[in-house]
Design a protein around this motif. Structure first.
Motif, short mmCIF file in Angstrom:
data_model
loop_
_atom_site.label_atom_id
_atom_site.label_comp_id
_atom_site.label_asym_id
_atom_site.label_seq_id
_atom_site.Cartn_x
_atom_site.Cartn_y
_atom_site.Cartn_z
N LEU A 28 0.83 -1.20 0.00
CA LEU A 28 0.00 0.00 0.00
C LEU A 28 0.87 1.25 0.00
N HIS A 31 2.07 1.52 -3.52
CA HIS A 31 0.93 1.97 -4.33
C HIS A 31 0.73 3.48 -4.20
N ASN A 42 -6.90 8.14 -6.37
CA ASN A 42 -6.92 6.89 -5.61
C ASN A 42 -8.32 6.29 -5.62
N LEU A 63 -5.69 -4.20 -3.75
CA LEU A 63 -5.96 -3.06 -2.89
C LEU A 63 -6.99 -3.44 -1.82
N MET A 77 -2.85 -5.23 -0.02
CA MET A 77 -1.71 -4.30 0.00
C MET A 77 -1.38 -3.79 1.40
#
Length: 184
Positions: A28, A31, A42, A63, A77
């Motif tokens: 994450l 990301h 997002n 995600l 994530m």
């Protein structure tokens, strides 16, 4: 340990990002720095894929939990550290940033720096503009309408792209083993 990643795109030739991130960071965190450096929102369900040889998609890190079968391992994530899957230089990842069009960044773990840590990810080098985050399909089809293969004319909504049907005289059944009886 610090991981140094190189991101490239097959859509924009001069696009490149180099990101340094701690090996204990989550996918994450990775990301989020990708979204930030590319100027992306997002609001997409993105995924990382740890690649096998030849950029073949392997394990997916999503995600959010997409409710897949209980037989499959699910990696999220926010709960998965980079070091859980990455431990060798030259390992490859794919990052799907546009899930509807299956558009990706190609990512290589280009260097592992041992004995060092980072408190936050760093974009250490960037080149070129990132590709547009999402394809606008209406705009894409307006610029590239579907054309027939034979004459290059544009099909209207009322046109039948398969023609008027099949003319039985055009079908050559010689050599085919066709029987009228039971198939078994």
């Amino acid at each position: 340990m610090i991981y140094r990643f190189i991101l490239i795109s097959d859509e924009v030739e001069d696009f490149m990002r180099e990101i340094k991130i701690d090996s204990d960071a989550t996918f994450l965190d990775f990301h989020n720095i990708i979204l930030e450096t590319c100027g992306y929102s997002n609001d997409q369900i993105t995924s990382f894929f740890v690649c096998e040889d030849g950029w073949v998609k392997g394990q997916e890190i999503t995600l959010e939990d997409m409710g897949t079968s209980a037989d499959e391992d699910v990696y999220i994530m926010a709960k998965t550290r980079l070091s859980d899957f990455l431990d060798e230089e030259k390992q490859h990842l794919l990052y799907t940033f546009d899930p509807l069009a299956d558009r990706v960044f190609f990512i290589e773990l280009s260097e592992i720096q041992t004995g060092k840590t980072l408190s936050a990810p760093v974009v250490s080098r960037q080149q070129g503009e990132a590709p547009q985050q999402l394809l606008n399909f209406d705009e894409l089809f307006a610029r590239n309408p579907i054309q027939t293969a034979t004459n290059g004319t544009i099909l209207d909504d009322d046109d039948d792209m398969y023609g008027d049907g099949i003319d039985e005289e055009d079908i050559d059944l010689e050599g085919l083993d066709i029987s009228d009886g039971e198939p078994y």
